[in-house]
Design an enzyme around this catalytic site. Structure first.
Site, mmCIF file in Angstrom:
data_model
loop_
_atom_site.group_PDB
_atom_site.id
_atom_site.type_symbol
_atom_site.label_atom_id
_atom_site.label_comp_id
_atom_site.label_asym_id
_atom_site.label_seq_id
_atom_site.Cartn_x
_atom_site.Cartn_y
_atom_site.Cartn_z
ATOM 1 N N THR A 370 0.895 -1.172 0.000
ATOM 2 C CA THR A 370 0.000 0.000 0.000
ATOM 3 C C THR A 370 0.924 1.209 0.000
ATOM 4 O OG1 THR A 370 -1.779 -1.104 1.217
ATOM 5 C CG2 THR A 370 -1.708 1.283 1.432
ATOM 6 N N ASN A 390 -2.914 -3.939 -2.598
ATOM 7 C CA ASN A 390 -2.874 -4.841 -1.457
ATOM 8 C C ASN A 390 -1.426 -5.267 -1.210
ATOM 9 O OD1 ASN A 390 -3.755 -6.131 0.764
ATOM 10 N ND2 ASN A 390 -4.418 -7.982 -0.276
HETATM 11 N N1 GLY Z 1 -4.938 -3.739 1.517
HETATM 12 C C1 GLY Z 1 -4.624 -3.026 2.670
HETATM 13 C C2 GLY Z 1 -5.775 -2.309 3.266
HETATM 14 O O1 GLY Z 1 -6.655 -1.885 2.546
HETATM 15 O O2 GLY Z 1 -5.840 -2.163 4.450
#
Ligand code: GLY
Length: 564
Positions: A370, A390
């Site tokens: 992220t 992700n």
């Molecule tokens: N994929 C990390 C989040 O959205 O928390």
């Protein structure tokens, strides 16, 4: 159809690279009232933002340009194939844009279960079936439609140049790609696109450049309809993925009311559901203040301080796991979870000495990537943006012919409510998979305002460590009077209910041995986190108006303050 559809401004990579001379380091000297600032996770993106702001663009213009640039220069997390959240303070008012991915219409709650009902752990992480319908391009388009002041195409242009002409491949990108190669090998086309990276050599992405040209010329429709959409659907068909042309055409970002709370002298403005990030930061800060006497006089990161912090984290993660999910699909008692009475009940069970017994509720264990950037413009408007594929490089699937990576955000759903998933997490009903539903997030793009003016713009990466990181940065600044550099440099510590009584710390800035030993005596397991978390991008404006910016020194970003 849209405003600002002029042709891309011609940009050369040499010109963008020349701007690097003018962007700062991890931390720059303070500016003055009315200055602008940028903190982003990658130097070329910071340079692009500086150029947009100096050209008269506002915070949203700069955010759009940075987001497209990172899709080229930070391909492990910057993206057009993922989704995210944007918290804004524009013209004195706050706003929040949800451009999170959605489950394709063909998704269902048992998508990742085999015939025996067991979770197929890799299926939600790698390959075509792990991909949620991307939201990034629609989100950037919506933000620009509402607030943008410079032509859209001129904001996509720097990214086009960097993709078309290439940029010097940094060593960290080579090493990130090498680290992940094995996981994707044989099941995705990752190797074809990222297998030949060499540090210092030019990395050009001509297919991505053409995709960005479609987006520059046709806005949102350049991605969700036409040639790029066709390429996504063809890619899905090649790998038994779920996204259809209808999923793409139907995708909509949502303007939501930001989650806000009065906290001390500030108005805290942060991410609402479907992120748990804003909820968690508010619970954290408010519970901490209800425990003021317990925290009073505790040295930063002392054993007692870390024990009390872990007690709060336990309760936050238990609530997160039990109640939170997409508010368009499930009723979440969010307001009740944030009332002072409720939080008083929660802290009443905090054990001042030993870890509370971890109950049968469970927290989230989320994967690692992220990315976040923070922008303040010359008019005091701010954008706090976190977006994601992700995990590193998402699903590993590159859209053939279109040259961009697709997310594996489907793993943020609970793969099997009531059963542990790949990470040992037991999912709950609220976050079960359903068609068109948004998966629960931890992202926490946050803005603090004082008397209606921006005082802090902050966010981080790192799955479930995101909001514990943002909390620590706020507390370091506010309660320990650190300057932005020290607030980011301080060791970060994380606990999330499960694994039981386990505290992790930033591996490159470990806790002192004596602190580790003292926590072990109380029953904690204290270990370095498996990976470096945070990558915080921070801007502060103090009561006198002094602007400061800082980028996490553990990573590759750049902060810059621009004199008015
Ligand atoms: N994929 C990390 C989040 O959205 O928390």
């Amino acid at each position: 159809m849209a405003k600002s559809m002029s042709q891309p401004v011609a940009k050369s990579v040499a010109w963008i690279a020349s701007l690097l001379l003018f962007v700062g380091g991890f931390y720059t000297s303070p500016g003055q009232a009315g200055d602008a600032a940028v903190a982003s996770p990658e130097p070329l993106a910071t340079a692009v933002a500086v150029e947009v702001l100096e050209r008269g663009g506002n915070a949203v213009d700069a955010a759009v340009a940075v987001a497209f640039t990172l899709a080229v220069t930070l391909p492990d997390a910057g993206n057009i194939g993922g989704g995210g959240f944007m918290t804004l303070s524009m013209n004195g008012a706050t706003a929040f844009l949800d451009y999170r991915e959605t489950a394709p219409a063909a998704a269902h709650r048992d998508l990742y279960l085999d015939a025996n009902g067991d979770v197929m752990s890799e299926a939600s992480l790698t390959g075509h079936r792990a991909v949620g319908t991307p939201g990034t391009v629609a989100g950037l388009w919506a933000a620009h439609q509402r607030y943008g002041s410079l032509p859209w195409a001129s904001l996509v242009a720097p990214a086009i140049a960097l993709a078309r002409d290439g940029f010097d491949t940094p060593a960290w990108l080579v090493s990130y790609a090498e680290d992940i190669r094995e996981r994707f090998s044989g099941t995705t086309n990752f190797e074809r696109y990222f297998g030949e990276l060499r540090a210092g050599e030019l990395f050009a992405q001509p297919e991505l450049a053409r995709t960005l040209e479609h987006i520059a010329s046709h806005g949102q429709d350049g991605f969700y309809r036409g040639a790029v959409a066709d390429a996504i659907v063809a890619e899905m068909e090649r790998g038994d993925g779920l996204i259809t042309a209808e999923d793409l055409a139907d995708y909509k970002p949502v303007w939501r009311r930001p989650l806000s709370a009065a906290w001390r002298d500030y108005e805290l403005v942060t991410a609402p559901l479907p992120s748990s990030g804003g909820f968690a930061i508010i619970q954290f800060l408010k519970m901490r203040d209800l425990l003021t006497s317990a925290f009073a006089g505790l040295a930063h990161n002392s054993p007692q301080y870390l024990h009390l912090k872990a007690e709060l984290e336990k309760r936050i993660f238990a609530d997160r796991a039990r109640y939170l999910g997409d508010p368009d699909f499930v009723d979440v008692p969010l307001r009740s979870l944030l009332t002072e009475n409720y939080l008083r009940e929660r802290i009443a069970t905090v054990n001042p000495i030993e870890p509370s017994i971890t109950e049968s509720v469970r927290g989230g264990l989320e994967p690692r990537h992220t990315t976040h950037f923070s922008i303040l413009d010359f008019d005091g408007n701010a954008v706090s943006n976190t977006y994601t594929l992700n995990t590193d490089f998402g699903s590993g699937v590159v859209v053939t012919g279109a040259g961009f990576l697709l997310n594996n955000e489907m793993d943020d759903f609970s793969a099997a409510p009531g059963q542990p998933n790949y990470y040992g997490v037991v999912g709950d009903e609220a976050n079960a998979i359903a068609p068109n539903k948004r998966m629960l997030s931890s992202m926490a793009p946050t803005i603090l305002r004082r008397d209606g003016k921006v005082a802090m713009v902050v966010g981080a990466m790192g799955g479930s460590t995101i909001f514990t990181t943002v909390y620590q940065v706020i507390v370091n600044l506010e309660d320990y009077a650190m300057d932005p550099r020290d607030a980011l440099a301080a060791t970060r510590v994380h606990h999330q209910l499960y694994p039981v009584n386990t505290i992790t710390y930033s591996p490159t800035t470990p806790l002192p041995e004596a602190t580790v030993a003292a926590l072990q005596e109380r029953g904690y397991v204290v270990i370095p986190h498996d990976w470096e978390f945070g990558n915080v991008q921070l801007i502060t404006v103090d009561a006198e108006g002094t602007v400061r910016a800082a980028s996490d020194h553990r990573f590759q970003g750049r902060a810059s303050v621009l004199a008015r």
